[in-house]
Design an enzyme around this catalytic site. Structure first.
Site, PDB file in Angstrom:
ATOM      1  N   LYS A  59      14.439  32.749 -15.145  1.00  0.00           N
ATOM      2  CA  LYS A  59      15.462  31.740 -14.852  1.00  0.00           C
ATOM      3  C   LYS A  59      15.107  30.335 -15.320  1.00  0.00           C
ATOM      4  O   LYS A  59      16.007  29.511 -15.551  1.00  0.00           O
ATOM      5  CB  LYS A  59      15.728  31.721 -13.337  1.00  0.00           C
ATOM      6  N   SER A 310      12.276  41.253 -15.213  1.00  0.00           N
ATOM      7  CA  SER A 310      12.857  39.909 -15.184  1.00  0.00           C
ATOM      8  C   SER A 310      12.237  38.971 -14.163  1.00  0.00           C
ATOM      9  O   SER A 310      12.401  37.752 -14.266  1.00  0.00           O
ATOM     10  CB  SER A 310      14.367  40.006 -14.940  1.00  0.00           C
TER      11      SER A 310
END
Length: 410
Positions: A59, A310
């Site tokens: 992110k 991720s």
């Protein structure tokens, strides 16, 4: 009359500019070979360890690029609504660029993510029952305070930032044939797909959602964003109830498929990453591993398949719970219930029998209430560590041969 501004899109040029904008902070995370996944799938599989990224997830790429695009417009600060990873990334990006940050996180947000945001100086607001509610709260706060709102996925600058991961894969995996990537709101998956397919259109990109919160399947079928009810999930980082207006058409255009995996398979994938790859991966980050192991998508027959891990921001308590569950499923943790005479020495004799069978005692509990017992009996529940399912069966046989009536719990 002034014509409306054209709708912004995301292309390879946007992603190239994003890479330059985030290069001073973002790490080029390693691509690691996975012998276990390669053996189980019969193909070459590698892992993109984005769980080792700054703030523990991908992110930071999108957050930094959005702040770069905002420029002076974020001088009064930024707000974000997130399950945790986007909030943490915005806090890091804001600290790096010296602007204030306020984040809104769900009540069920992992403690590690909440503390990570606070440690970076962000003002943390806990409230809202879902990511979508927190996004709405963050947007309202931005309007009220004159701050800039940073959407977790439905923003072209954020998507372009996430797409920089795809550029790294093109550099690090020369024979890249397939990418398996988590899908929450669709920002990472669409950004990665655009980056890769702009140069290598033959590379297959498959998105993965968890079945408890899988909004894309119906949304893709209908051709418009469709919300789903929120549900408790181990993959909180991708628990997005509704695809974005921007990301949905991008996912439809650029991804080859979106598949769904069961919650239990995600838990097993977390353990596999810990045991075999020696990597701590959160539920959202492990869905790609679950999809390969569960057969929802297959590894490429030629070339290399890359699974994107991720994120790795998971509370230690949840990791312990997942590990205990795995031990039980694998037969390495046995919970045994039986009755013994309520007199001195009875428990010692039972434990002696267990010890002779080679089991390790983890916990013992006397149970005298809520169970049908003789007045001179007590129930005992033992939690034992064994060497596997066959050994657990041997322990049960040994206890039964000593005159007890054992029952396996769970």
């Amino acid at each position: 009359m002034t014509a409306p501004a054209p709708e912004r899109t995301v292309d390879a040029a946007c992603i190239a500019r994003a890479r330059a904008a985030v290069a001073d902070v973002v790490r080029q995370t390693p691509v690691l070979p996975s012998l276990t996944l390669s053996e189980r799938t019969g193909a070459e599989v590698v892992l993109k360890a984005e769980n080792l990224q700054r703030t523990g997830s991908f992110k930071i790429r999108g957050a930094l690029n959005k702040l770069a695009a905002l420029g002076e417009r974020c001088a009064r600060g930024v707000t974000a609504g997130s399950a945790g990873n986007h909030a943490w990334a915005c806090a890091q990006a804001a600290l790096t660029r010296d602007v204030p940050c306020e984040v809104f996180m769900p009540i069920e947000a992992p403690l590690s993510k909440v503390e990570g945001c606070r440690a970076l100086g962000a003002v943390v607001h806990i409230g809202g029952g879902s990511v979508d509610e927190c996004v709405a709260l963050a947007r309202a706060r931005a309007e009220e305070a004159g701050m800039a709102f940073v959407h977790p996925f439905d923003d072209p600058d954020v998507i372009a930032g996430q797409g920089t991961l795809g550029l790294e894969l093109l550099e690090d995996v020369p024979d890249l044939a397939k990418v398996v990537v988590p899908v929450g709101g669709g920002g990472l998956s669409s950004g990665v797909a655009i980056a890769i397919k702009a140069q290598r259109p033959e590379v297959e990109v498959v998105g993965v959602q968890v079945e408890t919160v899988a909004a894309f399947a119906e949304s893709l079928r209908r051709g418009e964003p469709v919300g789903v009810s929120s549900a408790l999930t181990i993959a909180d980082g991708i628990a997005v109830k509704r695809p974005g207006d921007l990301t949905l058409p991008l996912v439809r255009q650029w991804l080859d498929d979106v598949v769904v995996v069961p919650e239990d398979d995600v838990a097993e994938a977390i353990v596999l990453c810990m045991e075999k790859a020696k990597l701590v991966v959160e539920g959202a980050g492990a869905v790609g591993v679950a999809a390969l192991l569960g057969g929802q998508t297959a590894a490429a027959r030629t070339g290399t398949t890359c699974v994107v891990l991720s994120g790795g921001n998971v509370d230690a308590g949840l990791l312990a719970t997942v590990a205990r569950r795995h031990e039980t499923e694998a037969g390495r943790r046995l919970v045994l219930f039986t009755r013994v005479p309520d007199r001195p020495g009875s428990l010692a004799r039972l434990l002696s029998c267990v010890g002779e069978a080679g089991a390790n005692l983890i916990h013992v509990e006397h149970l005298r209430e809520g169970i049908d017992l003789h007045v001179r009996e007590t129930a005992v529940q033992l939690t034992l560590e064994t060497r596997g399912r066959d050994h657990a069966d041997e322990v049960m046989t040994c206890v039964r041969g000593a005159g007890y009536e054992p029952h396996m719990i769970g």
